[in-house]
Write an enzyme that holds these catalytic residues in place. Sequence first.
Site, PDB file in Angstrom:
ATOM      1  CE1 TYR A   1     -41.405  -7.574  -3.272  1.00 38.61           C
ATOM      2  CE2 TYR A   1     -43.115  -7.799  -1.608  1.00 38.61           C
ATOM      3  CZ  TYR A   1     -42.733  -7.468  -2.893  1.00 38.61           C
ATOM      4  OH  TYR A   1     -43.662  -7.022  -3.793  1.00 38.61           O
TER       5      TYR A   1
ATOM      6  NE  ARG B   1       2.857   6.003   4.189  1.00 39.81           N
ATOM      7  CZ  ARG B   1       2.890   4.855   4.857  1.00 39.81           C
ATOM      8  NH1 ARG B   1       3.267   4.834   6.127  1.00 39.81           N
ATOM      9  NH2 ARG B   1       2.505   3.730   4.277  1.00 39.81           N
TER      10      ARG B   1
ATOM     11  NE  ARG C   1      -3.978  -1.697   1.935  1.00 37.33           N
ATOM     12  CZ  ARG C   1      -3.644  -0.831   0.994  1.00 37.33           C
ATOM     13  NH1 ARG C   1      -4.078   0.402   1.038  1.00 37.33           N
ATOM     14  NH2 ARG C   1      -2.877  -1.193  -0.008  1.00 37.33           N
TER      15      ARG C   1
ATOM     16  CB  SER D   1     -44.597  -3.468  -5.648  1.00 41.72           C
ATOM     17  OG  SER D   1     -43.291  -3.716  -6.094  1.00 41.72           O
TER      18      SER D   1
ATOM     19  CG  MET E   1      -1.044  12.918  -3.612  1.00 37.56           C
ATOM     20  SD  MET E   1      -0.388  13.909  -2.291  1.00 37.56           S
ATOM     21  CE  MET E   1       0.617  12.704  -1.465  1.00 37.56           C
TER      22      MET E   1
ATOM     23  CB  CYS F   1     -40.337  -4.462  -8.048  1.00 36.82           C
ATOM     24  SG  CYS F   1     -41.434  -3.191  -8.682  1.00 36.82           S
TER      25      CYS F   1
ATOM     26  CG  HIS G   1     -33.176  -2.757 -25.290  1.00 39.60           C
ATOM     27  ND1 HIS G   1     -32.798  -3.926 -25.923  1.00 39.60           N
ATOM     28  CD2 HIS G   1     -34.427  -2.966 -24.824  1.00 39.60           C
ATOM     29  CE1 HIS G   1     -33.788  -4.802 -25.848  1.00 39.60           C
ATOM     30  NE2 HIS G   1     -34.792  -4.237 -25.188  1.00 39.60           N
TER      31      HIS G   1
ATOM     32  N   GLY H   1      -6.090   5.664  -6.648  1.00 38.11           N
ATOM     33  CA  GLY H   1      -6.459   6.793  -7.498  1.00 38.11           C
ATOM     34  C   GLY H   1      -6.279   8.106  -6.787  1.00 38.11           C
TER      35      GLY H   1
ATOM     36  CE  LYS I   1      -1.331   4.800   3.438  1.00 38.35           C
ATOM     37  NZ  LYS I   1      -0.943   5.675   2.303  1.00 38.35           N
TER      38      LYS I   1
HETATM   39  P1  ADP Z   1      -0.024   3.807  -0.788  1.00 37.02           P
HETATM   40  O1  ADP Z   1      -1.233   4.225  -0.059  1.00 37.02           O
HETATM   41  O2  ADP Z   1      -0.051   4.100  -2.243  1.00 37.02           O
HETATM   42  O3  ADP Z   1       0.373   2.406  -0.453  1.00 37.02           O
HETATM   43  P2  ADP Z   1       1.917   4.684   1.113  1.00 37.02           P
HETATM   44  O4  ADP Z   1       1.675   5.944   1.859  1.00 37.02           O
HETATM   45  O5  ADP Z   1       1.647   3.432   1.828  1.00 37.02           O
HETATM   46  O6  ADP Z   1       1.137   4.749  -0.259  1.00 37.02           O
HETATM   47  O7  ADP Z   1       3.412   4.714   0.666  1.00 37.02           O
HETATM   48  C1  ADP Z   1       3.933   3.830  -0.282  1.00 37.02           C
HETATM   49  C2  ADP Z   1       5.245   3.271   0.141  1.00 37.02           C
HETATM   50  O8  ADP Z   1       6.166   4.306   0.418  1.00 37.02           O
HETATM   51  C3  ADP Z   1       5.220   2.469   1.420  1.00 37.02           C
HETATM   52  O9  ADP Z   1       4.791   1.175   1.216  1.00 37.02           O
HETATM   53  C4  ADP Z   1       6.649   2.497   1.833  1.00 37.02           C
HETATM   54  O10 ADP Z   1       7.371   1.529   1.131  1.00 37.02           O
HETATM   55  C5  ADP Z   1       7.072   3.868   1.400  1.00 37.02           C
HETATM   56  N1  ADP Z   1       7.074   4.773   2.562  1.00 37.02           N
HETATM   57  C6  ADP Z   1       6.077   5.562   2.986  1.00 37.02           C
HETATM   58  N2  ADP Z   1       6.438   6.223   4.110  1.00 37.02           N
HETATM   59  C7  ADP Z   1       7.679   5.819   4.402  1.00 37.02           C
HETATM   60  C8  ADP Z   1       8.619   6.113   5.444  1.00 37.02           C
HETATM   61  N3  ADP Z   1       8.319   6.948   6.424  1.00 37.02           N
HETATM   62  N4  ADP Z   1       9.797   5.498   5.404  1.00 37.02           N
HETATM   63  C9  ADP Z   1      10.112   4.646   4.424  1.00 37.02           C
HETATM   64  N5  ADP Z   1       9.298   4.321   3.409  1.00 37.02           N
HETATM   65  C10 ADP Z   1       8.101   4.906   3.400  1.00 37.02           C
HETATM   66 MG    MG Z   2       0.686   1.697   1.241  1.00 33.07          MG
END
Ligand code: ADP
Ligand code: MG
Length: 873
Positions: free
Chosen positions: A850, A92, A336, A763, A103, A830, A454, A101, A22
């Site tokens: 292989y 984030r 991404r 093998s 935060m 194998c 099994h 899974g 990210k």
């Molecule tokens: P995830 O990895 O679960 O997608 P994100 O870090 O992308 O989590 O955050 C989820 C959502 O939170 C983003 O898609 C966006 O809508 C909102 N968000 C995150 N940061 C900001 C920000 N600085 N301003 C506005 N919305 C935000």
């Molecule tokens: Mg996101």
Amino acid sequence: MAKWVYLFKEGSAEMKNLLGGKGSNLAEMTNLGLPIPQGFTVTTEACTDYYDQGEKISDEIQGQIFDALAELEKIQGKKFGDTADPLLVSVRSGARASMPGMMDTILNLGLNDEAVEGFANKTGNPRFAYDSYRRFIQMFSDVVMEMSKTFFEGILDEIKEAKGAEFDTDLTADDLKEVIGRFKSIYKDKMGAEFPQDPKVQLMEAVKAVFRSWDNPRAIVYRRMNDIPGDWGTAVNVQAMVFGNMGDTSGTGVAFTRNPSTGANGIFGEYLINAQGEDVVAGIRTPLPITRMEEDLPDCYKQFMEIAHKLEDHYRDMQDMEFTIQEGTLYFLQTRSGKRTAPAAIKIACDLVDEGKITPQEAITRLDAKSLDQLLHPTFKVEALKAGEVIGSALPASPGAAAGKVYFTADDAKNAGDRGERVILVRLETSPEDIEGMHAAKGILTVRGGMTSHAAVVARGMGTACVSGCGEIKIDEEAKVFELGGHKIIEGDYISLDGSTGKIYLGDIETQEASVGGDFGRIMGWADEFRTLKVRTNADTPADTANAVKLGAEGIGLCRTEHMFFDEERIPKIRKMILSDTQEAREEALNELIPFQKADFKGMYEVLEGRPMTIRFLDPPLHEFIPTKDEDIEALAKDMGLTVAQVKATCDSLHEFNPMMGHRGCRLAVTYPEIAKMQTRAVMEAAIEVKNEKGFDIVPEIMIPLVGEKKELKFVKDVVVEVAEAVKKEKGSDIQYTVGTMIEIPRAALLADEIAEEADFFSFGTNDLTQMTFGFSRDDAGKFLDAYYKSKIYESDPFARLDQNGVGQLVEMAAKKGRQAKSNLKLGICGEHGGDPSSVEFCHKIGLDYVSCSPFRVPIARLAAAQANLNSK
Ligand code: ADP
Ligand code: MG
Ligand code: MG
């Protein structure tokens, strides 16, 4: 001084390892001049440092965080912690690889009781200010303090109901003040302290929570499933907030540049007006299709589409984007390479090549080899599945969809299969004796047993759908009935299984076969072009062999001959051999087996059409063949002219304390050379006959299992050579053949140079080699490995993913020593690892010729081998 914190404008896409996915993409987009709310990234190294310091953030790192915050304040022209016009941020997480899974994001951080008033004044929109604060309290309490979401959702629902509000957007500023008051009091109630008012404390607590989330149980499981090392760590992104909840010209959404389920080219996504962050995925309100934006906010839509195209062209891959519109101004918050289903991945890869955006080499390296599994098995027809009723679920032990009539014994299943019925075999658990019934079945359902039971292992090998360990089933095998989910299913009733999800359905749901042509065929063609490692298969029936050849196998790396003996007609003969106490009697019994074994080999040589086949001689301890059921014991006694007591006594005498390390493998041939003689004769006669009849160029490869010593191999090899030469003479044939060995005992790896003097090939039997190197058995490890994952002692199952540090070292050393002694020694693997992408890469690196894997993993291995070769360049 180390640099732990980077402003977005200081980073780039290349810095993914340090800044996480990210963070590095936010930096890249900033450099592309796109509208990105600015911020900074705390590095993955800071996360590692946090753990090294005993879960503490060092003063140096804290200092750099606040320095970066000061820079951000300058950029935004607002102060963090200001009560009149506060700078608010989101926190984030973002690891190198995207990891569901981990935060959840915290939004609107920096608000407190006082600042929310200022914020309301400044924006002139109290409703929006209080909505932002209540969201912050909710997210902070959930994510940082790990309070249950339900407290807050409950309060919100209560107040909504009391005010007659359908959606949270219907609540007024005053309603929201009430919500905040109640949120704060429940916080105090549960946490024993006031909700933190100091924004700096809020920020540091949030950063720590992101670091902690790297090691939460969900994240650990996800890493194990996806081969992500535990020491990578996660980065933390702190970013200035933009607000999608400011009214009807604001909103938030997610979109893909191509359809992630089908791969179809064209924008695909959803957005929600007057909403923040996770509202879109949370499903509280129904989002609108992204194309609606063209009518509602045409300027934003135009700009959005331009940027989306720009991003796809820049990254040359399908993008998954998150954006927010604040009062008509568009901001991008994430991009991404989007996750996609296997069919979509294949289509997108081919389309991008055709559009001239990527080369076939790039197309190959980007695919997730493991996901090909989804493509190779039947699936339920989508429309048919919609009507299906789920009656239970258990472990997804072997992928694929299957529907058929329920049978409860292997015999009944086989008979029904012979009548042309589609069969689902339902058993308490399966055993080697069930093999024919399992073969006849489209799907297998067991009450007991895990992913390596099994049933699971055999089903995966056969490519048959299997759901295992469904403890909720009440089964009466005698009465041929089971109960599940309130339904009573009797013999002959239809059920359907999805071995990819573990779901069990009532009735007969229509399935469709996998297709191996089209785009899939193109991808496989490229993979074959780019790889040097050959791919063989583990198979021991003509049907499995034919299937594997269709999937691209270049030969058989492991034909397990013992599987051929479990057939109804044959097992009495092998039992007779085992119970005979003279060599003559044993030979006589074995001679009866030759025609069967020979016919099997002929069938396979015919299907192989000249491709090589390594045939492993009898390997398991003999007691695996002895009868356990009274009727079988009686039959055997009668056949041999013995009493039931005598038979039972002999069977008991075969008991071993540790069969895995007992009388098995080449030890059987050392004690009973006649077994190796019989098998050699069957192989040689089959090969010569097929060679003569069909003109295929066949060179039999005979493999001696479980060798630990050169003289041991020589002893068995001498027996093989003697018979082979005799057969050649009898048949007047000049056929070539080779004799090699499994390397599956650590001692054999250590003495590989000596052993190579007697072997034409090695093998690596990495299942046994792993058991013996770790000193724990595959069948027992499941009981304690979970504790090892939890305690971070081991990160993955060494039976699924080759332990490159330990077992891999033995393999590499043996390969080297073997080739030193004999430069043209052929080397292969194998074990189950032969179809695991990371293990395939290892095999490529150390120069094996292989890999060999179960038929359905052949395409995975082909792709992984190409990736290994391309990535090593
Ligand atoms: P995830 O990895 O679960 O997608 P994100 O870090 O992308 O989590 O955050 C989820 C959502 O939170 C983003 O898609 C966006 O809508 C909102 N968000 C995150 N940061 C900001 C920000 N600085 N301003 C506005 N919305 C935000
Ligand atoms: Mg996101
Ligand atoms: Mg073995």
